[in-house]
Design a protein around this motif. Structure first.
Motif, mmCIF file in Angstrom:
data_model
loop_
_atom_site.group_PDB
_atom_site.id
_atom_site.type_symbol
_atom_site.label_atom_id
_atom_site.label_comp_id
_atom_site.label_asym_id
_atom_site.label_seq_id
_atom_site.Cartn_x
_atom_site.Cartn_y
_atom_site.Cartn_z
ATOM 1 N N ASP A 22 0.916 -1.345 -0.127
ATOM 2 C CA ASP A 22 -0.045 0.011 -0.296
ATOM 3 C C ASP A 22 0.852 1.099 0.561
ATOM 4 O O ASP A 22 0.686 2.172 -0.825
ATOM 5 N N GLY A 23 1.976 1.121 1.427
ATOM 6 C CA GLY A 23 2.672 2.429 1.464
ATOM 7 C C GLY A 23 3.546 2.982 0.066
ATOM 8 O O GLY A 23 3.689 3.820 -0.969
ATOM 9 N N TRP A 24 3.875 2.262 -0.534
ATOM 10 C CA TRP A 24 4.568 2.505 -2.429
ATOM 11 C C TRP A 24 3.446 2.159 -3.317
ATOM 12 O O TRP A 24 3.799 3.314 -4.062
ATOM 13 N N HIS A 62 1.074 9.231 -6.001
ATOM 14 C CA HIS A 62 1.094 10.602 -6.017
ATOM 15 C C HIS A 62 2.535 11.526 -6.992
ATOM 16 O O HIS A 62 2.347 12.216 -7.493
ATOM 17 N N GLN A 63 3.345 10.408 -7.210
ATOM 18 C CA GLN A 63 4.181 11.110 -7.891
ATOM 19 C C GLN A 63 3.772 10.684 -9.490
ATOM 20 O O GLN A 63 4.619 11.896 -10.601
ATOM 21 N N LEU A 85 -8.221 0.739 -9.474
ATOM 22 C CA LEU A 85 -8.161 -0.097 -9.621
ATOM 23 C C LEU A 85 -7.401 -0.939 -8.528
ATOM 24 O O LEU A 85 -7.255 -1.941 -7.562
ATOM 25 N N TRP A 86 -6.472 -0.081 -7.661
ATOM 26 C CA TRP A 86 -5.605 -0.716 -7.208
ATOM 27 C C TRP A 86 -6.376 -1.455 -5.863
ATOM 28 O O TRP A 86 -6.414 -2.072 -4.995
ATOM 29 N N GLU A 87 -7.446 -0.680 -5.195
ATOM 30 C CA GLU A 87 -8.528 -1.004 -4.384
ATOM 31 C C GLU A 87 -9.207 -2.168 -4.019
ATOM 32 O O GLU A 87 -9.138 -2.802 -3.354
ATOM 33 N N HIS A 88 -9.426 -2.311 -6.044
ATOM 34 C CA HIS A 88 -9.889 -3.700 -6.474
ATOM 35 C C HIS A 88 -8.730 -4.663 -6.035
ATOM 36 O O HIS A 88 -8.787 -6.218 -5.290
ATOM 37 N N GLN A 142 3.991 -3.393 -10.120
ATOM 38 C CA GLN A 142 5.588 -3.291 -10.315
ATOM 39 C C GLN A 142 5.274 -2.105 -12.134
ATOM 40 O O GLN A 142 5.966 -0.669 -11.938
ATOM 41 N N ALA A 143 4.130 -2.070 -12.527
ATOM 42 C CA ALA A 143 3.969 -1.273 -13.887
ATOM 43 C C ALA A 143 3.593 0.324 -12.921
ATOM 44 O O ALA A 143 4.238 1.413 -13.790
ATOM 45 N N ILE A 144 3.256 0.469 -11.911
ATOM 46 C CA ILE A 144 3.051 1.638 -11.512
ATOM 47 C C ILE A 144 4.345 2.413 -10.382
ATOM 48 O O ILE A 144 3.473 4.190 -10.642
ATOM 49 N N GLY A 145 5.530 1.791 -10.244
ATOM 50 C CA GLY A 145 6.548 2.319 -10.474
ATOM 51 C C GLY A 145 7.312 2.890 -11.361
ATOM 52 O O GLY A 145 8.160 3.461 -10.950
ATOM 53 N N LEU A 146 6.843 2.417 -12.746
ATOM 54 C CA LEU A 146 8.051 2.801 -14.005
ATOM 55 C C LEU A 146 7.678 4.170 -14.710
ATOM 56 O O LEU A 146 8.965 4.064 -14.949
ATOM 57 N N VAL A 147 6.325 5.196 -14.444
ATOM 58 C CA VAL A 147 6.120 5.365 -15.690
ATOM 59 C C VAL A 147 7.083 6.820 -14.897
ATOM 60 O O VAL A 147 8.053 7.180 -16.287
#
Length: 298
Positions: free
Chosen positions: A157-159, A165-166, A179-182, A265-270
């Motif tokens: 969750d924290g990540w 936010h970023q 989507l993440w809540e699901h 994984q993908a949410i941190g890449l962009v």
């Protein structure tokens, strides 16, 4: 790509390689331009590759992860129907590489892009065969014990919140948050199985439209059965994802957890790699688009 990242020239790499592995003295050393984010990769002649960690090990002495990775690589070769690199040795720490580095055998082939093989039935079938074979390899009573992908989605969750936010102004954060809540509400996996752990395009080799090899196998280990299903979202279109799922016989829960791990994984890449590693940022954007277009969780 990272703060305090290792900077190593081909000449310095050649010096370190020749000092630790004199049998390769005089071989041509070439740095490979890859989208990898963990190691600087140098091809050593025609037979080997040297992997120098981009970030230093936190404490003095050899990084114990190198020995664990070599052991996992050997175990992967026992399980996989597709070739992977063989560990050839580990180098002791030096001023240039405080945690040490490793040498592996070279595998021929090219890496796919997120779209290059998305409509390939052959690649979908080969991925299903790979995942099936890895799952059949005994865990020996082991379970996932790390902090990365493969345990429980809610622990990230924290990540994910930091990444959302970023990503303001870069992605549709409102839709992605839903989507993440699901995903975070999904029940955890039952028994763990053996997984490669990072089946992204950069870790696969293809010959034509078929899988010819698997890279970065040092993370082979037990985890949520959904973990290796990230390959479906990173590489395949909807018909091929369905084909892979049918070949594996994945349940609804397993399939959705796989989508959850692909999201994590993908949410941190962009946002993280948009300037320093555009191919990795594009992978993240492509995977997130596939998840949104598929209507996961609706």
């Amino acid at each position: 790509m990272h703060e305090n990242q290792l900077v190593l020239s081909e000449e310095h790499a050649a010096f370190l390689i020749a000092r630790r592995f004199p049998e390769y003295r005089g071989h041509v050393i070439r740095r490979l331009e890859t989208s990898g984010t963990v190691n600087a990769i140098f091809r050593v002649g025609e037979e080997a590759t040297a992997r120098f960690p981009l970030l230093s090990h936190d404490s003095t002495g050899p990084d114990p992860a190198l020995a664990r990775e070599a052991s996992a690589m050997g175990e992967f070769l026992q399980a996989s129907p597709f070739p992977g690199p063989r560990p050839l040795g580990i180098a002791e720490p030096s001023a240039a590489c405080p945690g040490g580095w490793s040498l592996q055998s070279w595998l021929p082939g090219v890496t796919p892009s997120p779209h290059s093989h998305e409509s390939s039935d052959g690649l979908a079938d080969d991925l299903a065969d790979l995942i099936t074979a890895l799952r059949r390899h005994p865990t020996g009573g082991r379970t996932f014990t790390g902090t990365g992908r493969g345990g429980v989605l809610q622990q990230h969750d924290g990540w994910v919140e930091e990444c959302l936010h970023q990503s303001l102004g870069l992605l549709d954060v409102g839709q992605l948050r839903k989507l993440w809540e699901h995903f975070r509400s999904l029940p955890p996996a039952g028994a763990h199985v053996m997984n490669h752990g990072d089946l992204i395009p950069a870790n696969l080799l293809v010959d034509g439209d078929r899988l010819s090899g698997v890279l970065d196998t040092g993370g082979f280990g037990p985890a949520d059965p959904g973990l290796d299903l990230v390959a479906a979202w990173h590489l395949l279109d909807e018909p091929r994802r369905r084909r892979l799922r049918e070949r594996l016989g994945a349940s609804d829960g397993e399939w959705e957890r796989g989508a959850g791990w692909a999201f994590e994984q993908a949410i941190g890449l962009v946002w993280y790699y948009r300037e320093s590693n555009p191919p990795m940022a594009e992978l993240g954007r492509c995977t997130l688009n596939r998840l949104l277009e598929a209507g996961v969780g609706r």
